[in-house]
Structure formats: structure tokens, C-alpha cells
Design a protein around this motif. Structure first.
Motif, PDB file in Angstrom:
ATOM      1  N   VAL A   1       9.040  33.010  64.684  1.00 43.46           N
ATOM      2  CA  VAL A   1       9.506  32.247  65.840  1.00 43.46           C
ATOM      3  C   VAL A   1       9.854  33.226  66.945  1.00 43.46           C
ATOM      4  CG1 VAL A   1      10.408  30.343  64.444  1.00 43.46           C
ATOM      5  CG2 VAL A   1      11.903  32.273  65.040  1.00 43.46           C
TER       6      VAL A   1
ATOM      7  N   TRP B   1      14.030  35.490  61.532  1.00 43.15           N
ATOM      8  CA  TRP B   1      14.593  34.649  62.592  1.00 43.15           C
ATOM      9  C   TRP B   1      16.019  35.112  62.886  1.00 43.15           C
ATOM     10  CZ3 TRP B   1      13.126  28.870  61.186  1.00 43.15           C
ATOM     11  CH2 TRP B   1      11.757  28.793  60.876  1.00 43.15           C
TER      12      TRP B   1
ATOM     13  N   LEU C   1      18.924  33.166  64.807  1.00 42.08           N
ATOM     14  CA  LEU C   1      19.187  31.776  64.472  1.00 42.08           C
ATOM     15  C   LEU C   1      20.670  31.566  64.191  1.00 42.08           C
ATOM     16  CD1 LEU C   1      17.597  29.155  64.196  1.00 42.08           C
ATOM     17  CD2 LEU C   1      17.551  29.521  61.729  1.00 42.08           C
TER      18      LEU C   1
END
Length: 1009
Positions: free
Chosen positions: A452, A477, A480
Motif C-alpha cells: 500500500v 504497512w 497503519l
């Protein structure tokens, strides 16, 4: 033949010339010295600020950067932001040629400076952002040559005098952000040359927009946000042919927008104001010059006229938070200059025009909370400038446009609660700047991506049809912070790599098909506060490693297949919510959770038992069938014996009480003395007849607090009863201070002391009743496990929190800057900020408050440290002197509470909240990592939240001199999102005044990443 030379002038003419030349020289030199003396006297009067050290008697005033000269005469003073204090002296007009006076953003006081009546040449007067008070004079028109009058951000009150309409040369009039509470004079409509009018942020008593404003034929900017406007937008506005920026937001305007309101309806309108034109009139001139329309947050209804599409220069269109309905005109999507389009929170229907983004470089597209249907426009990001798509809570369908994959600048996509289908285009997952992707409540499908975007901090995909396994690559990630994926079709095990996300604070994976055991070792979930894995197929034992998550507050593992015992280390956790129901757990419930507060946390675990007889849970000490039992006879004897013992105790108590009553002298009728501080709409009898235990709502060290009904219109009052015999000297001083201060001040953000009832034995302080009690109960009540019903069932959203912060700041600002002498509260905290029925904040509890009088040499302000732990200013440790900055520090802690949801003493590693917040900031922690998880839709308000957090930091600076004044604090709070709230002219033109306080004070608010 040459002519003879002229005869020499007579000797006396030489003498006259020399004398005249000497006279002129001496006069010029004398006048220059006089002006220098005047300027140096001004410097002394205004406190000799360090910013004017270059003003001295050895240099010419015309070389000083703050002084503008023409022909060696002073014509202008540029003294904005110089920390000037005191009054404006009358001798300022000894500068006879003074034309421009700029005193903006200082600490000047007093009433409107009439001294300028003697400055006959002044054309520009700017005293905005100071501390001026009182009413504007009725003869203000004596400043007849004024072209610019800036009085904004002061404390002027009362009516705006009609005489202001006689200042016929005015081109700019700013009266914004004062305390005007009277009328708006229609005479302002006589100012035919006026180009800018700013009346925003005043508390006018429900005025209508004067029809006469339609005569302001040269007006370019009209700024009347938050002025309590009612009624309709006048039809006369169609005559404002030069209007470029219209801001009527945050009012109570009603009705429909009349078609053609913002357009010239016929040529007679044009010739009425442009009667010197001749020949052919181009078609384009029939459209106004409007570049910005903000009529948001009103009560307007009806449909949007198609004529809006003819506003060919329109850049900003804010229609949000109204009651508009109908379809969105296609013509609006064809405006080539449109960049900001905000129409959320209305009742629009139909499809969104597909041309949006094709003809203009959109930056913001916000259409949430409507009833739009159909697809999301395909080309929203064609211009490459889009930063946000906010379209949640509609009826939108279809797949996401693949063109969004090319939106490199986009920060947030919020499409939850719609009917979208299909898979998320891979490029959307990896957008480089996206921080928030909120897609819950749709029918999206597909699997989670391996990668991502590097800035993704919030991912919400609950209630969709996502499936597959959670990929191990999820460990990449790294930013996050919030992951909500409830009610999907995820399967397989939770990979150990998932636990490496160090910034993760909220994790919802409930309602999926996850299986296997939880990772036995948790790597970096140190920030996790909520973990919900309910309604899956997880098995095995609950890993003891979960108990190492010291920030975890909410744990839900219910409806799985966990077995074995609950790890005893659970006793060391600080969980406020726990659900382990419907599993296969065995053994004894850990003692910390073996109580009625958690009676529903362990249901449907057949082999789990309680040592304290929690209902619905088996008792670990019940005798088995083979154990010895007490006979019914023995049980009966025990019951009878217990009853006899109880009866004897009761009788003994009654005899003792009877003897004491006999020995007491006969009572005399209590005489009460009433002292009233406000207009009374109840009687002494109303209060005294209701002082019963049934009405007690609080208990303190020296008495009780009662809620007493006094009938309409007031409803209730709060009564604090103080027993005189229980007061020590310190408490008696607090009582005296409370009565003295609250009895003498009046402000809408300070709780009202209505009256005081005094008798020989006790004192009754009667206050207005605050329905929603104190701020701390809303922020921290649930954490303290208060009794059921003590905390309302919903939490404070961000707009209410900001409203509360502004209200409390207004109260403190009044105490510090408008009271004479100033008042320092000394105990500012969230429990002393009370909330009325509309969540309006009021400062309360003035027991420790103190008037700031001038001290004699060697005299201390206080003899001991007072206040509340966690709110103390650091200088308490090394000085006994007090000033307003200790209140600023405490208020900064309150701001941090509003943002983080933490208590004043709640930090990490023995840090209090202020210390924790500074550490979090200095270590580069994310804003989401500091945020109260109960704030709904934080992305919508992230800029405001960030500003308030940073303001809380600077208010809690260790060095008192680094803290802003409460006036500065209030100004920043009111403008915490200045680029959205102010007209474009304010941002880009010469009127940089309004964003200057926020952008100029870099030491107060720095950028946050």
C-alpha cells in the motif's frame, strides 16, 4: 550689440533673501525635531518595546523602517505586531501630516481612540487585533477622510453606530470578531465606494441582512459569517455586480435561492450602475465576477438554480450543511475555474454530473450525506490537483473509476455507506500520498494487496465482501494506525508479521472466517488500544503475550473456539471493556475481572467459574453432591440468630439517639439572609423547601450540591451548601473568593452565581444549572467506570469539542483581558468546565481565583501551591509569583484532553499528559497516534484537530514567556482552519490580516507531520 548687464540688486534685497533662507532652514529643522520628539514619546508611552530599539535621537525618523515620510514629513506609521501596550495618546496627532496609521496586532487598550479626530489627514486607520473595549462613538463620522477602517478582533460592544454610513470615502470596513450585540445599521448601504465589508463573528441579535446592502455597487467582498443572520438572502443582492466573494456561512438563513439572484437579470440592472457604457455589450459581461460563494451551515432549502453554471469565474462553492434538495445542475460541472466543491450534508438526489473534473482542476470534491445515486464521476482527477473525494452516505453504485489511480496528490478517499461493487483498482491502494481510505458498508470484493502507499494510516473496509488471507507482507504497512475490516470473508490464520505494525492503535477483524491460533509472540503492537477478533473460528489458548499490551483498553475475543485458562497476567491489564463469551475457556476468572462490572464478559463458557458468584457463571466453591451439607435445622437457627443480633443493634441505636435528642437545646427558627447577584425568577422558599437528600447530585469536603427545580422558565438551579463549622481558614477564603469574584463579573462563558443565602450554620450558593455537567465526565467518565447512567450514551464529536474549547477560551480571555484588575482562575481543568443544554462551555469553581493587583516589593502572590495535579504550570516549583500564564498552561492541558481523550495525569512512563504530548510530538509521532479514538470521522477535521493539538503544546511550554496570551489562544481557535473560513481576498490580497495571526505566530503553531 549686447545689452548692458542688469544693475546689481539693492543691498537690502540680499539681506532679505539671506534672512528668508535662514528662516526656512530653521523652521524645517525645528519641525523635524518636533516630530522626532513625538515619535520617541510614543515609544515610551507604549512600553519601550524591544522591536523599536532603532528609534533614537541620533537618527532621522525617516530612516526608521516603521516610519514613512514624504518631503521629510511623517505621513505613515507601520507598527503592526510590535508588542505595543497601553493607550493611544492624544499627542500622536502632533504628526500633522499623518495619513496611514497601522497598529494592528498589539496589546493596546482603552475605548475607541477619539484622539484621531484631531488627525485631519488620516485616510487609513488599522487598530485591529488589539484589546479595545466599549461602544463605537456616535460621531465616528468625524473621521470624514477615512478610506480604510479596520477594527476587527477587538472587544467592541453594543450597536454599530449609523453614523458609520456617513464615511463616504470608505473602501474597506472591517468590524469582524468583536462583541457587537446590537443592530446592523442599514446606513452602511450608503457607502457607495465600499469594496470590502467584514462583519463576521459577532453576536448580533438575529438580524436580517439589510436590503440597503444591495446599493453597495462597488462591493467586492462581503464577509458576514457567524453573525446570527436570519431570514432570506435579499433579492437586492442581484445588483452587486462587482461582488467577487460572498461568505454568509454559519448563520440561520432560510428559504430558497431565487433563480438569477447572483446574475444580472436584465440590461437595466447593468445600466443602472454602468451608465457610461455605450455600444455593443458582450454576452460575458452579463455574469457577475463571483469567485467564491460560501453559504454553508445555514437552513437554506430548495434546489440549486441552473444559473450557477453561468458564474464563469467561480472557484469555490460551499453549500454544505443546509437543506437543499433536487438534482445538481449539470452546468456547475462546466465551470472551468471551479476548484472547491462542497455540498455535503444536504438532501440532493439524482446522479452526479459526469462532467465534474473534465473542465476544471478540482482540488476538493465533497458530496457526502446526500441521496445521490449512479456512478462516481469518472474524471474527477483529470486536472491532477484532487486532494480528497468525500462521498460517503449516499446511494452511489458501480465500480470505482480507474482514473483515481492517477491521483498522486489525493490524501483521502471516503466512500463508505454506499452501494459500490467490484474490486479496488490496484493503483488506488498504492497512491503515494493517500493517508485515509474508508470504504466500509459497500459490496467491494477481492483480496488485500501486498503493498500500500507509504502514508496510509487509516484503512476501513468493514461490511464488504473482501476475502482471502491476510498477507504476511502486511508488515510493510508501517504507517497503519486504524484498520477496520469487520464482517468480510477473510480466512486463514493471522500471520505473525501482522503484529509488527508499531503504530497500529485500532484493529477490528470481527465477523470473518479467520482460523488457527493467535500468534504466540507479539512483536510491536505496543500502541494497540482496541483489538476485536470476535465471531471468527480462532482456537487454541489465549496467548499470554496479549497481556504485554499496556495500552490495550478494549479486547473482544468472543464467539470463537478458544480453550484453556485465561492467563493470570490479565490481572495486570487496564481493560475497560472485555468480552471472552462463547468460547471453551476453563478455570477461574482472574480476580481483577471477577466482579459485576464484567458480568457479561464470560458468558457461555461451561467450564469457567467465578469466585465471587457472578450471575450466569458457575461458582468455584459450590459443594459437590458428595460434600457435607448444612441441615435445614442448622440453616434456620443461623437465620434466627442473625435476625436477633440485627434487632438488638437497631434498638441500641434508637436509645442512644433518644438520649442525645433530650440533651439538645430547643431549636430556634433559622434566619436566612438573601444576597442577590442576578435578576431573580424564584424565591428563597423555592430553594429552602427542596434541600432534601433526594435532590443531592454531589458531595464535597465541606458540604453537598443539590439540583432544585424552581419552575419555568429557568427549570432548575444548582445549590452548593457549605457548613460553616466544617470550614477551615483556607476553605473560608475560597468561599469568600468565589462570592466576591462571581458576584462581580458577567460573561456568557462563566457560570452565573445567582444569589447567596446565609445563616448562622451554613451558606447556600445558588448557580445556574448546567444540564450536561462537566467536560471531564464526557471525556473520561467511561474510563473511571462510573455508575450506570452517569455518562450519556454518546461521545463528543469534534465540532462540539472545538465549540467547547472556544467557549472556555472566551471565558478565560474575558477574565484576563477585559476585567480590571485581571482575574487568574488558578484551577482551570476539565472538571471545572461545565456544559449547558447546548454544550456551551462555562468556567466554574472560582474558589482559588485571584484578582491580579499590583504587588509591593517583596510581596508574594500566594503562600502555597494550589490547583489540581496534572494541570500545574511548571514554574509553581520555583516561584510564588502568579500571572495569567498559569491559566494558559492549564487550558493547554484541557486542549490536549479534548484531542487525545487522555486524562491530565495519563501519560506513559510516569509522564503526565503535557509531557507525553511533547514527547510524542518531538519524536515525530503521527497525529492519528495521539487522537482520541472516540472522535468520529477525524479525517474530516484533521487540519483543525492538528492545530488544536499544536496549540495545546505551545500553551504547555515550560517557559511562561513562550506561552501565548488567552487572546491569542482564542484567536487561533476561532481560525483553526483559516484558509477555509476566510474570503479569497483575505488570503491573496492586501488584507492579509486574518490569516496573519495563525501564519505569523510560527512559535505558536508549527507544521505537524
Amino acid at each position: 550689440m549686447t545689452s548692458p548687464p542688469p544693475p546689481p540688486p539693492p543691498p537690502h534685497l540680499h539681506l532679505i533673501s539671506i534672512i528668508l533662507l535662514l528662516t526656512i532652514t530653521v523652521t524645517s529643522q525645528t519641525f523635524s525635531t518636533s516630530e522626532q520628539t513625538t515619535l520617541l514619546n510614543l515609544k515610551r508611552t507604549w512600553g519601550n518595546p524591544p522591536s523599536l530599539t532603532n528609534w533614537n535621537s541620533t537618527t532621522s525618523p525617516c530612516t526608521w523602517p516603521e516610519v514613512h515620510c514624504r518631503h521629510n514629513w511623517v505621513v505613515g506609521l507601520q507598527l503592526n505586531s510590535k508588542n505595543l501596550t497601553g493607550l493611544i495618546p492624544g499627542f500622536i496627532c502632533d504628526l500633522r501630516n499623518l495619513e496611514n496609521v497601522i497598529l494592528r496586532d498589539n496589546f493596546l487598550t482603552g475605548e475607541f481612540p477619539r484622539v484621531f479626530y484631531n488627525c485631519s489627514k488620516v485616510v487609513e486607520l488599522d487598530i485591529s487585533q488589539n484589546l479595545f473595549v466599549g461602544r463605537l462613538p456616535d460621531d465616528i463620522d468625524r473621521l470624514s477622510r477615512l478610506e480604510t477602517l479596520e477594527l476587527g478582533a477587538n472587544n467592541f460592544t453594543g450597536d454599530i453606530p449609523p453614523a458609520i454610513g456617513k464615511l463616504s470615502e470608505l473602501r474597506l470596513l472591517h468590524l469582524y470578531q468583536n462583541l457587537f450585540n446590537g443592530s446592523i445599521p442599514p446606513e452602511i448601504g450608503n457607502l457607495s465606494k465600499l469594496e470590502v465589508l467584514g462583519l463576521a463573528y459577532n453576536d448580533f441579535p438575529d438580524p436580517e441582512i439589510p436590503l440597503e446592502f444591495g446599493r453597495l455597487k462597488n462591493l467586492k467582498t462581503l464577509w458576514m459569517a457567524a453573525t446570527n443572520l436570519v431570514g432570506k438572502i435579499p433579492k437586492s443582492f442581484s445588483k452587486l455586480i462587482n461582488l467577487e466573494s460572498l461568505d454568509l456561512s454559519l448563520n440561520k438563513l432560510e428559504g430558497e435561492i431565487v433563480p438569477g439572484l447572483f446574475l444580472l437579470r436584465n440590461l437595466s440592472d447593468l445600466f443602472l450602475y454602468k451608465n457610461n457604457l455605450s455600444g455593443h455589450i458582450p454576452l460575458s459581461i452579463q455574469c457577475l465576477n463571483l469567485r467564491r460563494i460560501d453559504i454553508s451551515m445555514n437552513r437554506l432549502n430548495g434546489s440549486i438554480p441552473d444559473g450557477f453554471g453561468k458564474l464563469r469565474k467561480l472557484e469555490v462553492l460551499n453549500l454544505y450543511s443546509n437543506q437543499f434538495s433536487g438534482h445538481m445542475p449539470t452546468s456547475i460541472a462546466h465551470i472551468s475555474t471551479l476548484t472547491i466543491f462542497r455540498v455535503f450534508r444536504n438532501n440532493f438526489t439524482g446522479e452526479l454530473p459526469p462532467e465534474f473534473g473534465v473542465h476544471s482542476k478540482l482540488e476538493a470534491f465533497e458530496v457526502s450525506e446526500n441521496m445521490f445515486s449512479g456512478k462516481l464521476p469518472e474524471n474527477l482527477c483529470k486536472g491532477g490537483c484532487l486532494r480528497g473525494v468525500v462521498a460517503f452516505s449516499n446511494n452511489l453504485t458501480g465500480e470505482l473509476p480507474r482514473s483515481l489511480e492517477r491521483c498522486d496528490r489525493i490524501v483521502t478517499i471516503q466512500l463508505y455507506d454506499n452501494e459500490f461493487t467490484g474490486e479496488i483498482p490496484l493503483g488506488i491502494w498504492t497512491l503515494s500520498n493517500i493517508s485515509s481510505l474508508r470504504l466500509s458498508g459497500n459490496s467491494f470484493s477481492g483480496e488485500l494487496p501486498r503493498k500500500v502507499g507509504g502514508n496510509l494510516s487509516r484503512l476501513e473496509i468493514s461490511n464488504n465482501k473482501f476475502s482471502g488471507r491476510i498477507p504476511p507482507e502486511i508488515s510493510s504497512w508501517v504507517k497503519l494506525n486504524v484498520f477496520k475490516a469487520s464482517n468480510n470473508k477473510f480466512s486463514g490464520e493471522i500471520p505473525p508479521e501482522f503484529t509488527a505494525l508499531s503504530e497500529l492503535t485500532v484493529l477490528y477483524l470481527d465477523g470473518n472466517s479467520l482460523s488457527g491460533e493467535l500468534p504466540s509472540q507479539i512483536k510491536s503492537w505496543n500502541s494497540l488500544t482496541i483489538l476485536n477478533l470476535a465471531r471468527n473460528k480462532l482456537s487454541g489458548q489465549i496467548p499470554a503475550s496479549l497481556t504485554s499490551l499496556q495500552d490495550l483498553l478494549d479486547l473482544d475475543l468472543s464467539e470463537n473456539q478458544f480453550s484453556g485458562q485465561i492467563p493470570p497476567q490479565f490481572n495486570n491489564m487496564r481493560l475497560t471493556a472485555l468480552n471472552l463469551s462463547s468460547n471453551k475457556l476453563t478455570g477461574i476468572i482472574p480476580p481483577s475481572y471477577d466482579n459485576m462490572a464484567y458480568e457479561n464478559s464470560f458468558l457461555n463458557n461451561l467450564n469457567l467459574c467465578s469466585a465471587s458468584q457472578i450471575s450466569n457463571i458457575g461458582n468455584c466453591f459450590v459443594k459437590t453432591a458428595h460434600s457435607n451439607k448444612f441441615s435445614p435445622k442448622i440453616i434456620s437457627m443461623i437465620i434466627i440468630a442473625s435476625a436477633l443480633v440485627l434487632l438488638a443493634a437497631v434498638m441500641s441505636t434508637l436509645f442512644v439517639f433518644r438520649d442525645r435528642v433530650k440533651k439538645q437545646p430547643k431549636r430556634t427558627r433559622t434566619i436566612w439572609k438573601l444576597t442577590s447577584f442576578q435578576k431573580m425568577d424564584f424565591t428563597e422558599a423555592n430553594i429552602l423547601s427542596c434541600m432534601t437528600e433526594a435532590n443531592v447530585i454531589g458531595i464535597g469536603g465541606a458540604g453537598k450540591v443539590y439540583r432544585i427545580g424552581v419552575g419555568q422558565p429557568r427549570g432548575y438551579v444548582a445549590v452548593k451548601r457549605i457548613w460553616n463549622k466544617l470550614l477551615d481558614q483556607s476553605q473560608e477564603n475560597e468561599f469568600t473568593s468565589e462570592v466576591l469574584i462571581l458576584g462581580s463579573i458577567r460573561h456568557s462563558n462563566i457560570v452565573k452565581l445567582l444569589c447567596c443565602l446565609s445563616s448562622q450554620n451554613s451558606e447556600l450558593l445558588v448557580y445556574e444549572y448546567m444540564v450536561h455537567q462537566s467536560l471531564d465526565r464526557w471525556l473520561h467518565g467511561k474510563k473511571r467506570k462510573l455508575e450506570p447512567g452517569s455518562v450519556p450514551g454518546f461521545v463528543l464529536d469534534w465540532p462540539r469539542r472545538l465549540q467547547i474549547a472556544i467557549g472556555a477560551a472566551q471565558g478565560l480571555c474575558y477574565m484576563h483581558h477585559d476585567c480590571s484588575p485581571p482575574i487568574v482562575h488558578r484551577d482551570v481543568k476539565s472538571s471545572n468546565i461545565l456544559l449547558d443544554s447546548e454544550f456551551k462551555a462555562k468556567i466554574a469553581d472560582f474558589g482559588l481565583a485571584k484578582f491580579l493587583e499590583k504587588q509591593k516589593p517583596g510581596e508574594d502572590d500566594m503562600s502555597s501551591i494550589v490547583g489540581s495535579l496534572g494541570y500545574f504550570a511548571p514554574e509553581y516549583a520555583y516561584t510564588s509569583r502568579i500571572n495569567e500564564r498559569i491559566d494558559v498552561y492549564s487550558f493547554g492541558v484541557v486542549l490536549l484532553e479534548l484531542v487525545t481523550g487522555k486524562e491530565a495525569n495519563e501519560g506513559d512512563e510516569d509522564l503526565n499528559l503535557a509531557e507525553w504530548a511533547w514527547k510524542h510530538y518531538e519524536e515525530g509521532g503521527s497525529m492519528m497516534g495521539a487522537l482520541d479514538l472516540e472522535i468520529k470521522d477525524p479525517d474530516t477535521y484533521m487540519e483543525e484537530i492538528s492545530t488544536v493539538f499544536k496549540l495545546g503544546l505551545i500553551c504547555t511550554s515550560t517557559l511562561p514567556s513562550s506561552r501565548p496570551s488567552m487572546k491569542d489562544v482564542l484567536e487561533i481557535l476561532k481560525r483553526c482552519n483559516p484558509l477555509d473560513l476566510l474570503p479569497e481576498e483575505v488570503k491573496h490580497g492586501r488584507e492579509e490580516f486574518a490569516v496573519a495571526p495563525l501564519l505569523r505566530r510560527e512559535s505558536y503553531v508549527t507544521s505537524y507531520h
